[in-house]
Scaffold this motif. Sequence first.
Motif, PDB file in Angstrom:
ATOM      1  N   ALA A 191       0.962  -1.426   0.205  1.00  0.00           N
ATOM      2  CA  ALA A 191       0.116   0.026  -0.155  1.00  0.00           C
ATOM      3  C   ALA A 191       0.975   1.289   0.155  1.00  0.00           C
ATOM      4  O   ALA A 191       0.515   2.255  -0.617  1.00  0.00           O
ATOM      5  N   MET A 192       1.955   1.231   0.663  1.00  0.00           N
ATOM      6  CA  MET A 192       2.859   2.532   0.895  1.00  0.00           C
ATOM      7  C   MET A 192       3.546   2.515  -0.705  1.00  0.00           C
ATOM      8  O   MET A 192       3.783   3.583  -0.873  1.00  0.00           O
ATOM      9  N   ALA A 193       3.857   1.469  -1.330  1.00  0.00           N
ATOM     10  CA  ALA A 193       4.442   1.579  -2.631  1.00  0.00           C
ATOM     11  C   ALA A 193       3.560   2.194  -3.647  1.00  0.00           C
ATOM     12  O   ALA A 193       4.043   2.970  -4.491  1.00  0.00           O
ATOM     13  N   LYS A 194       2.236   1.811  -3.469  1.00  0.00           N
ATOM     14  CA  LYS A 194       1.269   2.570  -4.323  1.00  0.00           C
ATOM     15  C   LYS A 194       1.205   3.887  -4.001  1.00  0.00           C
ATOM     16  O   LYS A 194       0.897   4.825  -4.974  1.00  0.00           O
ATOM     17  N   ALA A 195       1.195   4.257  -2.702  1.00  0.00           N
ATOM     18  CA  ALA A 195       1.038   5.634  -2.345  1.00  0.00           C
ATOM     19  C   ALA A 195       2.292   6.416  -2.715  1.00  0.00           C
ATOM     20  O   ALA A 195       1.990   7.643  -3.266  1.00  0.00           O
ATOM     21  N   ALA A 196       3.288   5.749  -2.770  1.00  0.00           N
ATOM     22  CA  ALA A 196       4.640   6.524  -3.015  1.00  0.00           C
ATOM     23  C   ALA A 196       4.329   7.034  -4.752  1.00  0.00           C
ATOM     24  O   ALA A 196       5.076   8.033  -4.928  1.00  0.00           O
ATOM     25  N   LEU A 197       3.879   6.152  -5.446  1.00  0.00           N
ATOM     26  CA  LEU A 197       3.692   6.669  -7.043  1.00  0.00           C
ATOM     27  C   LEU A 197       2.967   8.022  -7.094  1.00  0.00           C
ATOM     28  O   LEU A 197       3.144   8.812  -8.120  1.00  0.00           O
ATOM     29  N   PHE A 198       2.014   8.360  -5.950  1.00  0.00           N
ATOM     30  CA  PHE A 198       1.090   9.530  -6.289  1.00  0.00           C
ATOM     31  C   PHE A 198       1.758  10.584  -5.542  1.00  0.00           C
ATOM     32  O   PHE A 198       0.936  11.608  -5.331  1.00  0.00           O
ATOM     33  N   ALA A 199       2.593  10.559  -4.840  1.00  0.00           N
ATOM     34  CA  ALA A 199       3.314  11.407  -3.848  1.00  0.00           C
ATOM     35  C   ALA A 199       3.724  12.739  -4.506  1.00  0.00           C
ATOM     36  O   ALA A 199       3.823  12.732  -5.770  1.00  0.00           O
ATOM     37  N   ASP A 200       3.626  13.864  -3.712  1.00  0.00           N
ATOM     38  CA  ASP A 200       4.150  15.189  -4.378  1.00  0.00           C
ATOM     39  C   ASP A 200       5.630  15.065  -4.407  1.00  0.00           C
ATOM     40  O   ASP A 200       6.175  15.981  -3.546  1.00  0.00           O
ATOM     41  N   ARG A 249      12.065  10.392  -9.579  1.00  0.00           N
ATOM     42  CA  ARG A 249      13.007   9.833  -9.126  1.00  0.00           C
ATOM     43  C   ARG A 249      13.008   9.354  -7.636  1.00  0.00           C
ATOM     44  O   ARG A 249      12.854   7.989  -7.271  1.00  0.00           O
ATOM     45  N   THR A 250      12.393  10.321  -6.810  1.00  0.00           N
ATOM     46  CA  THR A 250      12.072   9.921  -5.460  1.00  0.00           C
ATOM     47  C   THR A 250      10.997   8.952  -5.397  1.00  0.00           C
ATOM     48  O   THR A 250      10.935   8.127  -4.407  1.00  0.00           O
ATOM     49  N   ARG A 251       9.817   9.084  -6.028  1.00  0.00           N
ATOM     50  CA  ARG A 251       8.822   8.488  -6.078  1.00  0.00           C
ATOM     51  C   ARG A 251       9.248   6.888  -6.446  1.00  0.00           C
ATOM     52  O   ARG A 251       8.738   5.937  -5.602  1.00  0.00           O
ATOM     53  N   LEU A 252       9.859   6.612  -7.615  1.00  0.00           N
ATOM     54  CA  LEU A 252      10.476   5.379  -8.041  1.00  0.00           C
ATOM     55  C   LEU A 252      11.208   4.764  -6.884  1.00  0.00           C
ATOM     56  O   LEU A 252      10.987   3.600  -6.448  1.00  0.00           O
ATOM     57  N   TYR A 299       8.861   3.641  -4.015  1.00  0.00           N
ATOM     58  CA  TYR A 299       7.886   2.328  -4.577  1.00  0.00           C
ATOM     59  C   TYR A 299       9.121   1.172  -4.468  1.00  0.00           C
ATOM     60  O   TYR A 299       8.321   0.154  -4.033  1.00  0.00           O
ATOM     61  N   ASN A 300      10.073   1.297  -4.953  1.00  0.00           N
ATOM     62  CA  ASN A 300      11.113   0.137  -5.041  1.00  0.00           C
ATOM     63  C   ASN A 300      11.313  -0.242  -3.810  1.00  0.00           C
ATOM     64  O   ASN A 300      11.325  -1.607  -3.403  1.00  0.00           O
ATOM     65  N   HIS A 301      11.669   0.519  -2.911  1.00  0.00           N
ATOM     66  CA  HIS A 301      12.130   0.451  -1.300  1.00  0.00           C
ATOM     67  C   HIS A 301      10.853  -0.705  -0.887  1.00  0.00           C
ATOM     68  O   HIS A 301      11.274  -1.517  -0.182  1.00  0.00           O
ATOM     69  N   HIS A 302       9.672  -0.144  -0.959  1.00  0.00           N
ATOM     70  CA  HIS A 302       8.516  -0.788  -0.511  1.00  0.00           C
ATOM     71  C   HIS A 302       8.013  -2.069  -1.197  1.00  0.00           C
ATOM     72  O   HIS A 302       7.860  -3.141  -0.319  1.00  0.00           O
ATOM     73  N   ILE A 303       8.344  -2.078  -2.167  1.00  0.00           N
ATOM     74  CA  ILE A 303       8.145  -3.290  -2.894  1.00  0.00           C
ATOM     75  C   ILE A 303       8.943  -4.396  -2.420  1.00  0.00           C
ATOM     76  O   ILE A 303       8.720  -5.677  -2.267  1.00  0.00           O
ATOM     77  N   GLU A 304      10.215  -4.151  -2.332  1.00  0.00           N
ATOM     78  CA  GLU A 304      11.625  -5.102  -2.013  1.00  0.00           C
ATOM     79  C   GLU A 304      11.190  -5.537  -0.408  1.00  0.00           C
ATOM     80  O   GLU A 304      11.164  -6.894  -0.322  1.00  0.00           O
ATOM     81  N   LYS A 305      10.683  -4.524   0.107  1.00  0.00           N
ATOM     82  CA  LYS A 305      10.632  -5.004   1.717  1.00  0.00           C
ATOM     83  C   LYS A 305       9.231  -6.054   1.717  1.00  0.00           C
ATOM     84  O   LYS A 305       9.073  -6.757   2.478  1.00  0.00           O
TER      85      LYS A 305
END
Length: 68
Positions: free
Chosen positions: A23-32, A36-39, A42-48
């Motif tokens: 859920a945090m990974a998905k939210a990261a994609l729409f963050a302000d 580069r930061t969003r990706l 996203y990658n960090h949370h998906i890996e975790k």
Amino acid sequence: MGLLRLSHTPAHSASSRAAAHRAMAKAALFADSSTRTRLKRYNHHIEKAQQLEARALETAKRSVGAVS
């Protein structure tokens, strides 16, 4: 008292945490933030989430093996 409560088993806990990280990974994609930061987030949370799911699966396998 012989009931096993799933909310307290390590596998369930890891699965719940993995779902939270997805859920945090998905939210990261729409963050302000920058792309580069969003990706990166996203990658960090998906890996975790993947690590936690693997841990939950291993714990479940061990518990089934111990019961058999």
